[in-house]
Motif scaffolding. Structure first.
Motif, PDB file in Angstrom:
ATOM      1  N   ILE A  10     -73.376 -35.577  24.710  1.00  0.00           N
ATOM      2  CA  ILE A  10     -73.512 -34.739  25.900  1.00  0.00           C
ATOM      3  C   ILE A  10     -73.114 -33.300  25.580  1.00  0.00           C
ATOM      4  O   ILE A  10     -73.796 -32.353  25.972  1.00  0.00           O
ATOM      5  CB  ILE A  10     -72.682 -35.322  27.059  1.00  0.00           C
ATOM      6  N   TRP A  57     -82.625 -35.486  28.361  1.00  0.00           N
ATOM      7  CA  TRP A  57     -81.570 -35.784  27.396  1.00  0.00           C
ATOM      8  C   TRP A  57     -82.057 -36.630  26.226  1.00  0.00           C
ATOM      9  O   TRP A  57     -81.459 -36.604  25.166  1.00  0.00           O
ATOM     10  CB  TRP A  57     -80.443 -36.561  28.060  1.00  0.00           C
ATOM     11  N   LEU A  66     -75.810 -31.267  24.026  1.00  0.00           N
ATOM     12  CA  LEU A  66     -76.915 -30.878  24.903  1.00  0.00           C
ATOM     13  C   LEU A  66     -76.604 -29.649  25.757  1.00  0.00           C
ATOM     14  O   LEU A  66     -77.512 -29.004  26.273  1.00  0.00           O
ATOM     15  CB  LEU A  66     -77.259 -32.034  25.851  1.00  0.00           C
ATOM     16  N   ALA A  67     -75.327 -29.354  25.923  1.00  0.00           N
ATOM     17  CA  ALA A  67     -74.904 -28.294  26.846  1.00  0.00           C
ATOM     18  C   ALA A  67     -75.282 -26.915  26.322  1.00  0.00           C
ATOM     19  O   ALA A  67     -75.224 -26.641  25.126  1.00  0.00           O
ATOM     20  CB  ALA A  67     -73.406 -28.370  27.069  1.00  0.00           C
ATOM     21  N   VAL A 120     -71.126 -29.903  31.778  1.00  0.00           N
ATOM     22  CA  VAL A 120     -70.508 -30.820  30.830  1.00  0.00           C
ATOM     23  C   VAL A 120     -69.088 -31.198  31.264  1.00  0.00           C
ATOM     24  O   VAL A 120     -68.629 -32.310  31.003  1.00  0.00           O
ATOM     25  CB  VAL A 120     -70.535 -30.232  29.395  1.00  0.00           C
ATOM     26  N   ARG A 124     -78.600 -30.858  38.111  1.00  0.00           N
ATOM     27  CA  ARG A 124     -78.095 -30.299  36.850  1.00  0.00           C
ATOM     28  C   ARG A 124     -76.581 -30.419  36.895  1.00  0.00           C
ATOM     29  O   ARG A 124     -75.942 -30.013  37.856  1.00  0.00           O
ATOM     30  CB  ARG A 124     -78.480 -28.828  36.700  1.00  0.00           C
ATOM     31  N   LEU A 136     -75.875 -28.688  31.554  1.00  0.00           N
ATOM     32  CA  LEU A 136     -76.694 -29.692  30.881  1.00  0.00           C
ATOM     33  C   LEU A 136     -78.117 -29.630  31.419  1.00  0.00           C
ATOM     34  O   LEU A 136     -78.337 -29.274  32.580  1.00  0.00           O
ATOM     35  CB  LEU A 136     -76.128 -31.089  31.143  1.00  0.00           C
TER      36      LEU A 136
END
Length: 85
Positions: free
Chosen positions: A23, A39, A26-27, A73, A70, A33
């Motif tokens: 995770i 993802w 991905l930020a 994180v 949305r 995110l």
């Protein structure tokens, strides 16, 4: 089910450390995110949750994505505490 079973007592993070690392990767710089459907990154993973089937209908897919929130994180910094008697 996509969640972990918390311990019968004590604190537990909402996700495993490996998922938290993913995770974090991905930020964006602001900690935001992408929407959840973005993802997965590859067709195989998308097929495991049915995104490949939904993607066959671009209108339905767009409608589905438009309703996805949305997250930041830091949403995953939460800690759950249980005390099951």
């Amino acid at each position: 089910m996509d969640g972990e079973v918390p311990p019968s007592q004590g604190a537990a993070a909402p996700v495993r450390p490996a998922l938290r690392d993913f995770i974090n990767s991905l930020a964006g710089p602001d900690g935001a995110l992408p929407i959840w459907s973005r993802w997965l990154g590859d067709a195989h993973r998308a097929s495991l949750v049915g995104l490949d089937i939904l993607g066959r209908d671009p209108i339905a897919f767009a409608a589905s994505e438009s309703g996805l929130p949305r997250l930041s994180v830091d949403w995953f910094d939460d800690v759950m505490t249980t005390n099951i008697s």
